[in-house]
Scaffold this motif. Structure first.
Motif, PDB file in Angstrom:
ATOM      1  N   GLU A   1       0.764  -1.218   0.026  1.00 50.27           N
ATOM      2  CA  GLU A   1       0.148  -0.104  -0.007  1.00 50.27           C
ATOM      3  C   GLU A   1       0.827   1.241   0.164  1.00 50.27           C
ATOM      4  OE1 GLU A   1       0.715  -1.175   4.223  1.00 50.27           O
ATOM      5  OE2 GLU A   1       0.029  -2.474   2.410  1.00 50.27           O
ATOM      6  N   ALA A   2       2.262   1.146   0.028  1.00 45.66           N
ATOM      7  CA  ALA A   2       3.023   2.263   0.030  1.00 45.66           C
ATOM      8  C   ALA A   2       2.941   3.088  -1.209  1.00 45.66           C
ATOM      9  CB  ALA A   2       4.557   1.690   0.308  1.00 45.66           C
ATOM     10  N   THR A   3       3.225   4.375  -1.354  1.00 51.03           N
ATOM     11  CA  THR A   3       3.267   5.220  -2.459  1.00 51.03           C
ATOM     12  C   THR A   3       4.851   5.122  -2.722  1.00 51.03           C
ATOM     13  OG1 THR A   3       4.199   7.160  -1.190  1.00 51.03           O
ATOM     14  CG2 THR A   3       1.825   6.925  -1.318  1.00 51.03           C
ATOM     15  N   GLU A   4       4.993   5.532  -3.879  1.00 49.49           N
ATOM     16  CA  GLU A   4       6.405   5.667  -4.586  1.00 49.49           C
ATOM     17  C   GLU A   4       7.264   6.565  -3.662  1.00 49.49           C
ATOM     18  OE1 GLU A   4       8.799   6.203  -8.743  1.00 49.49           O
ATOM     19  OE2 GLU A   4       6.650   6.158  -8.748  1.00 49.49           O
ATOM     20  N   ARG A   5       6.816   7.577  -3.331  1.00 46.70           N
ATOM     21  CA  ARG A   5       7.601   8.428  -2.449  1.00 46.70           C
ATOM     22  C   ARG A   5       8.041   7.718  -1.028  1.00 46.70           C
ATOM     23  NH1 ARG A   5       5.963  14.511  -1.435  1.00 46.70           N
ATOM     24  NH2 ARG A   5       7.011  14.574  -3.236  1.00 46.70           N
ATOM     25  N   ALA A   6       7.185   6.924  -0.456  1.00 46.52           N
ATOM     26  CA  ALA A   6       7.373   6.378   0.635  1.00 46.52           C
ATOM     27  C   ALA A   6       8.365   5.191   0.520  1.00 46.52           C
ATOM     28  CB  ALA A   6       6.150   5.565   1.434  1.00 46.52           C
ATOM     29  N   ALA A   7       8.208   4.274  -0.636  1.00 44.02           N
ATOM     30  CA  ALA A   7       8.928   3.286  -0.984  1.00 44.02           C
ATOM     31  C   ALA A   7      10.383   3.954  -1.426  1.00 44.02           C
ATOM     32  CB  ALA A   7       8.431   2.809  -2.457  1.00 44.02           C
ATOM     33  N   GLU A   8      10.481   5.199  -1.751  1.00 46.30           N
ATOM     34  CA  GLU A   8      12.070   5.420  -2.157  1.00 46.30           C
ATOM     35  C   GLU A   8      12.581   5.843  -0.711  1.00 46.30           C
ATOM     36  OE1 GLU A   8      11.773   8.169  -5.396  1.00 46.30           O
ATOM     37  OE2 GLU A   8      11.516   6.710  -6.998  1.00 46.30           O
ATOM     38  N   SER A   9      11.635   6.645   0.132  1.00 42.89           N
ATOM     39  CA  SER A   9      12.191   6.730   1.428  1.00 42.89           C
ATOM     40  C   SER A   9      12.632   5.797   2.128  1.00 42.89           C
ATOM     41  CB  SER A   9      11.019   7.669   2.296  1.00 42.89           C
ATOM     42  OG  SER A   9      11.432   8.037   3.689  1.00 42.89           O
ATOM     43  N   LEU A  10      11.864   4.627   2.185  1.00 44.26           N
ATOM     44  CA  LEU A  10      12.462   3.291   2.922  1.00 44.26           C
ATOM     45  C   LEU A  10      13.588   2.762   2.378  1.00 44.26           C
ATOM     46  CD1 LEU A  10       9.034   1.423   3.272  1.00 44.26           C
ATOM     47  CD2 LEU A  10      10.645   2.076   5.149  1.00 44.26           C
ATOM     48  N   MET A  11      13.839   2.767   0.906  1.00 44.62           N
ATOM     49  CA  MET A  11      15.065   2.468   0.284  1.00 44.62           C
ATOM     50  C   MET A  11      16.347   3.435   1.018  1.00 44.62           C
ATOM     51  SD  MET A  11      14.440   1.344  -3.314  1.00 44.62           S
ATOM     52  CE  MET A  11      14.573   2.857  -4.083  1.00 44.62           C
ATOM     53  N   SER A  12      15.972   4.676   0.804  1.00 43.98           N
ATOM     54  CA  SER A  12      17.181   5.466   1.452  1.00 43.98           C
ATOM     55  C   SER A  12      17.583   5.406   2.743  1.00 43.98           C
ATOM     56  CB  SER A  12      16.698   6.845   1.120  1.00 43.98           C
ATOM     57  OG  SER A  12      17.686   7.948   1.785  1.00 43.98           O
ATOM     58  N   ALA A  13      16.559   4.923   3.670  1.00 49.86           N
ATOM     59  CA  ALA A  13      16.850   4.529   5.094  1.00 49.86           C
ATOM     60  C   ALA A  13      17.759   3.507   5.162  1.00 49.86           C
ATOM     61  CB  ALA A  13      15.353   4.532   5.823  1.00 49.86           C
TER      62      ALA A  13
END
Length: 132
Positions: free
Chosen positions: A110-122
């Motif tokens: 259910e994540a947005t693309e912005r949230a997905a990229e934020s998780l990857m960065s983390a």
């Protein structure tokens, strides 16, 4: 009525560049559901050959649906296992004989693309981009 060919959705997968430095996370995967039987075959089919033939998949028991056991993927039996280990809530662990273990961060469907990229960065996957 159109007889268009229905293509499967693109695999939303980002793999970290190969490196001699060990890392905790080897990539990120953004499945569309938490259904093992639906999501695991396309994932395994989309992995690089250099990772070897995946023989075992371990997922968190609290979020994934579908029975553990075995499934056939690309003419190979893959063992599906579940765990409730606290350090694996958002990862999937893939093992291949003679190729070792690979850990992928699982981005919630259910994540947005912005949230997905934020998780990857983390987790240190700085230059990721998911194909939708």
């Amino acid at each position: 009525m159109s007889d268009r060919l229905r293509l499967p959705p693109l695999l939303r997968l980002y793999l970290a560049p190969e490196s001699t430095v060990p890392r905790r996370i080897d990539g990120a995967w953004w499945p569309r559901t938490f259904d093992l039987l639906t999501e695991v075959p396309p994932l395994l089919s989309g992995l690089p050959r250099a990772w070897g033939q995946i023989a075992s998949v371990v997922v968190n028991d609290t979020v994934w649906t579908g029975a553990p056991g075995r499934m056939l993927v690309r003419n190979q039996v893959v063992r599906l296992r579940r765990t409730t280990t606290a350090h694996l809530p958002s990862t999937i662990v893939l093992t291949a004989p003679n190729h070792g273990r690979r850990d992928l961060l699982v981005v919630p469907p259910e994540a947005t693309e912005r949230a997905a990229e934020s998780l990857m960065s983390a987790v240190g996957l700085e230059q990721g981009h998911f194909a939708s």
